[in-house]
Design an enzyme around this catalytic site. Structure first.
Site, PDB file in Angstrom:
ATOM      1  N   GLN A 122       0.142  -0.143  -5.896  1.00 21.95           N
ATOM      2  CA  GLN A 122      -1.175  -0.674  -5.041  1.00 21.95           C
ATOM      3  C   GLN A 122      -1.699   0.543  -4.389  1.00 21.95           C
ATOM      4  O   GLN A 122      -0.766   1.482  -3.754  1.00 21.95           O
ATOM      5  CB  GLN A 122      -0.570  -1.760  -4.148  1.00 21.95           C
ATOM      6  CG  GLN A 122      -1.563  -2.039  -3.203  1.00 21.95           C
ATOM      7  CD  GLN A 122      -1.395  -3.366  -2.432  1.00 21.95           C
ATOM      8  OE1 GLN A 122      -0.406  -3.959  -2.741  1.00 21.95           O
ATOM      9  NE2 GLN A 122      -2.349  -3.556  -1.369  1.00 21.95           N
ATOM     10  N   ASP A 123      -2.954   0.990  -4.173  1.00 25.75           N
ATOM     11  CA  ASP A 123      -3.705   2.068  -3.863  1.00 25.75           C
ATOM     12  C   ASP A 123      -3.042   3.314  -4.208  1.00 25.75           C
ATOM     13  O   ASP A 123      -2.964   4.162  -3.571  1.00 25.75           O
ATOM     14  CB  ASP A 123      -3.267   1.643  -2.109  1.00 25.75           C
ATOM     15  CG  ASP A 123      -4.004   0.531  -1.773  1.00 25.75           C
ATOM     16  OD1 ASP A 123      -4.759  -0.107  -2.347  1.00 25.75           O
ATOM     17  OD2 ASP A 123      -3.853   0.392  -0.495  1.00 25.75           O
ATOM     18  N   ASP A 168      -6.224  -2.626  -6.765  1.00 25.74           N
ATOM     19  CA  ASP A 168      -6.861  -1.725  -6.280  1.00 25.74           C
ATOM     20  C   ASP A 168      -6.710  -0.371  -6.185  1.00 25.74           C
ATOM     21  O   ASP A 168      -6.661   0.494  -5.209  1.00 25.74           O
ATOM     22  CB  ASP A 168      -7.252  -2.003  -4.500  1.00 25.74           C
ATOM     23  CG  ASP A 168      -7.299  -3.638  -4.335  1.00 25.74           C
ATOM     24  OD1 ASP A 168      -7.929  -4.215  -5.227  1.00 25.74           O
ATOM     25  OD2 ASP A 168      -6.897  -4.040  -3.381  1.00 25.74           O
ATOM     26  N   GLN A 221       1.017  -1.216   0.114  1.00 26.17           N
ATOM     27  CA  GLN A 221       0.038  -0.007   0.032  1.00 26.17           C
ATOM     28  C   GLN A 221       0.805   1.304   0.068  1.00 26.17           C
ATOM     29  O   GLN A 221       1.781   1.432   0.958  1.00 26.17           O
ATOM     30  CB  GLN A 221      -0.744  -0.049   1.246  1.00 26.17           C
ATOM     31  CG  GLN A 221      -1.840  -1.067   1.257  1.00 26.17           C
ATOM     32  CD  GLN A 221      -1.717  -2.112   2.075  1.00 26.17           C
ATOM     33  OE1 GLN A 221      -0.307  -2.660   2.265  1.00 26.17           O
ATOM     34  NE2 GLN A 221      -2.521  -2.830   3.113  1.00 26.17           N
ATOM     35  N   ARG A 225     -12.706  -5.460  -7.539  1.00 25.45           N
ATOM     36  CA  ARG A 225     -13.166  -6.362  -6.619  1.00 25.45           C
ATOM     37  C   ARG A 225     -13.843  -5.601  -5.129  1.00 25.45           C
ATOM     38  O   ARG A 225     -13.439  -4.396  -5.110  1.00 25.45           O
ATOM     39  CB  ARG A 225     -12.059  -7.261  -6.201  1.00 25.45           C
ATOM     40  CG  ARG A 225     -10.990  -6.654  -5.548  1.00 25.45           C
ATOM     41  CD  ARG A 225      -9.532  -7.505  -5.042  1.00 25.45           C
ATOM     42  NE  ARG A 225      -8.625  -6.889  -4.256  1.00 25.45           N
ATOM     43  CZ  ARG A 225      -8.049  -7.425  -3.371  1.00 25.45           C
ATOM     44  NH1 ARG A 225      -8.059  -8.845  -3.162  1.00 25.45           N
ATOM     45  NH2 ARG A 225      -6.923  -6.770  -2.819  1.00 25.45           N
ATOM     46  N   TRP A 246     -14.250  -4.362  -1.927  1.00 23.44           N
ATOM     47  CA  TRP A 246     -13.542  -4.087  -0.621  1.00 23.44           C
ATOM     48  C   TRP A 246     -14.507  -4.442   0.411  1.00 23.44           C
ATOM     49  O   TRP A 246     -14.054  -4.593   1.395  1.00 23.44           O
ATOM     50  CB  TRP A 246     -13.000  -2.644  -0.572  1.00 23.44           C
ATOM     51  CG  TRP A 246     -11.906  -2.536   0.387  1.00 23.44           C
ATOM     52  CD1 TRP A 246     -11.322  -3.334   1.170  1.00 23.44           C
ATOM     53  CD2 TRP A 246     -11.716  -1.176   0.607  1.00 23.44           C
ATOM     54  NE1 TRP A 246     -10.768  -2.583   2.370  1.00 23.44           N
ATOM     55  CE2 TRP A 246     -10.874  -1.377   1.956  1.00 23.44           C
ATOM     56  CE3 TRP A 246     -11.850   0.237   0.239  1.00 23.44           C
ATOM     57  CZ2 TRP A 246     -10.360  -0.115   2.642  1.00 23.44           C
ATOM     58  CZ3 TRP A 246     -11.521   1.305   0.926  1.00 23.44           C
ATOM     59  CH2 TRP A 246     -10.545   1.051   2.045  1.00 23.44           C
TER      60      TRP A 246
END
Length: 533
Positions: free
Chosen positions: A349-350, A371, A327, A439, A441
């Protein structure tokens, strides 16, 4: 038609009369947590039966009770931080995040209590729920739940439930009082936005956004330049100066070309701030905070914005930590009525944390792996380029992870007229990396992809689960009139919550004009899509 509208108005006011003047027990029974509602409202000085003012509604009382609990929770977080020397860096960061999030929750609830606009109330209370969940996530994501629960037992749970109750009441009132409205009509055809921008932008703000890079730039109140040719050399110094600048209108900060290695946090005390640079790749604000170095997801952000009415143009915001650091947020936004235009957000990521409230992204480039567009805002992306990058070995890519936790929230991620494709580092190996649109969360995750171009790297299933069957019945995922090699819906997931949208009336809910209003969905009128979509 006129009689129908009159009847609708009468019904709405009659329903409002029942809710405002009916018994608190009946109203509490209509909430998700009636026992808790009766406990707090029935045993406080704010109950309807003891109120000296007839115009104090059940909704106002529910908000007041929720506000009182939020203040108690904020004090507990503050005292916990003062009385403990947290040696664990991530635990300390998580508590610091919670303190800022609870301060914001008190602000959101306070303005909800003072507003008569039910759509605004719905947005701001949804933001309060997002804040509460984000605070908890800081501990859950780091396996630090004991640090949270030991100091914060029942208060957190009760506040979450009271927030859910207040939101349910707001949603009921909004549904009762919101009449269908059509997009603005100009020149004989219906337009859903003005020159591609939301209608809530003022004409002066539209002019600021539409200026081309390299042409006559907007007049800046503050100039940031690394070479010393401006007022300040760092973006953070420029933001601090903007907060001290007293102006009736918008404060404009110009950040000249250069690479600014710093973390920027724009607090909620500033309003109507605009920041613009010299273009994507020219003005770069970059950082590398990440999960691996002990940062929380919130704390890893290179650029954080809490202030309402924020506008950014012609900037690159980056987190350079890399895929191996997990993250690592580039931008975190909790700015209501915010616009990001011709900006680039680069990370893995993120990358882009759309935390809460109404946000609009136009002509932006977003890069990431897992994500990388996530959060619980009312977020709409229009005419954007979304690039999937090469992840670590054996990882799978997911464009979105929407975080709606309550069915009454008006939140979601809408991707409209965008292009989803492989970044340059993924193209040579894209056949070996599975890529999905998103997806779930959280339980009521909502994401819609509308009239966008999907490259062949998107898997036939389209969407991937979070964990087992979690949220597959309660999420709302939709696709409407997309094109490209990855847009074929024949092999899509068979989840109850997934929808191949064929009715334009359903898709019309997710336009700039309707979705970003932050209120109830506009009832179907059979209006076909216009070019403005």
């Amino acid at each position: 038609m006129g009689n129908l509208v009159i009847a609708y108005i009468i019904l709405a006011f009659y329903s409002l009369f029942i809710i405002v003047h009916g018994t608190d027990k009946l109203s509490c029974n209509q909430t998700p947590y009636p026992t808790l509602c009766n406990h707090y409202i029935g045993t406080t000085n704010y109950s309807i039966s003891s109120s000296s003012s007839d115009d104090v509604s059940f909704h106002d009382i529910a908000l007041k009770v929720t506000m009182d609990q939020a203040i108690v929770a904020h004090k507990l977080v503050s005292s916990t931080m003062e009385s403990n020397d947290f040696k664990d860096k991530r635990a300390k960061s998580a508590w610091e995040d919670c303190l800022e999030l609870y301060e914001n929750t008190i602000y959101q609830l306070n303005r909800s209590m003072s507003s008569n606009n039910l759509n605004d109330r719905l947005t701001w209370q949804s933001a309060s729920i997002a804040n509460q969940q984000t605070c908890q996530n800081g501990f859950l994501d780091s396996n630090l739940s004991s640090h949270y629960l030991n100091y914060f037992p029942s208060i957190s749970s009760n506040l979450s439930k009271l927030l859910s109750n207040s939101l349910a009441i707001s949603n009921t009132l909004t549904s009762l009082t919101s009449l269908p409205k059509d997009p603005v009509v100009r020149g004989g055809r219906k337009l859903l936005s003005f020159n591609g921008f939301p209608e809530w932008l003022s004409p002066s703000d539209r002019r600021l956004l539409q200026a081309l890079p390299g042409t006559a730039a907007p007049k800046a109140d503050i100039v940031v330049a690394q070479d010393g040719s401006g007022n300040y050399k760092s973006v953070s110094e420029g933001v601090a100066a903007a907060g001290r600048l007293s102006k009736n209108g918008r404060v404009v900060v110009y950040v000249k070309a250069g690479v600014y290695r710093e973390s920027v946090n724009i607090k909620g005390g500033i309003k109507n701030l605009m920041m613009f640079g010299d273009g994507i790749g020219a003005t770069i604000i970059t950082g590398s905070k990440n999960y691996q170095d002990g940062s929380t997801t919130v704390g890893s952000a290179t650029f954080t914005v809490w202030c309402d009415g924020f506008i950014a143009r012609d900037l690159t915001i980056e987190n350079s930590a890399g895929p191996q650091k997990h993250q690592a947020v580039a931008l975190l936004s909790s700015s209501d009525h915010s616009v990001f235009y011709r900006c680039s957000f680069r990370g893995y990521q993120d990358t882009l944390y759309v935390l809460s409230q109404r946000q609009f992204y136009r002509d932006c480039d977003i890069y990431g792996t897992i994500d990388f567009i996530f959060g619980d805002a009312v977020a709409l992306f229009q005419n954007c380029n979304i690039f999937l990058r090469k992840p670590m070995s054996k990882q799978q890519n997911a464009v979105t992870a929407q975080g709606r936790t309550d069915p009454n929230e008006n939140t979601g991620i809408v991707i409209h007229n965008c292009r989803i494709m492989a970044a340059s580092d993924l193209k040579p190996v894209q056949g070996s990396v599975k890529c999905f649109l998103g997806r779930p969360w959280q339980k009521y995750s909502r994401t819609v992809v509308v009239k966008s171009s999907l490259d062949g790297l998107i898997q036939p299933a389209g969407w991937m689960p979070w964990a087992g069957s979690f949220a597959l019945n309660t999420l709302y995922y939709g696709e409407y009139m997309n094109i490209g090699a990855g847009a074929n819906t024949a092999g899509r997931v068979k989840w109850p919550g997934f929808h191949v949208i064929t009715n334009p009336t359903e898709a019309l809910k997710f336009t700039v004009a309707n979705f970003l209003d932050g209120g109830s969905w506009i009832p179907g009128t059979g209006v076909p899509f216009e070019t403005g979509l």
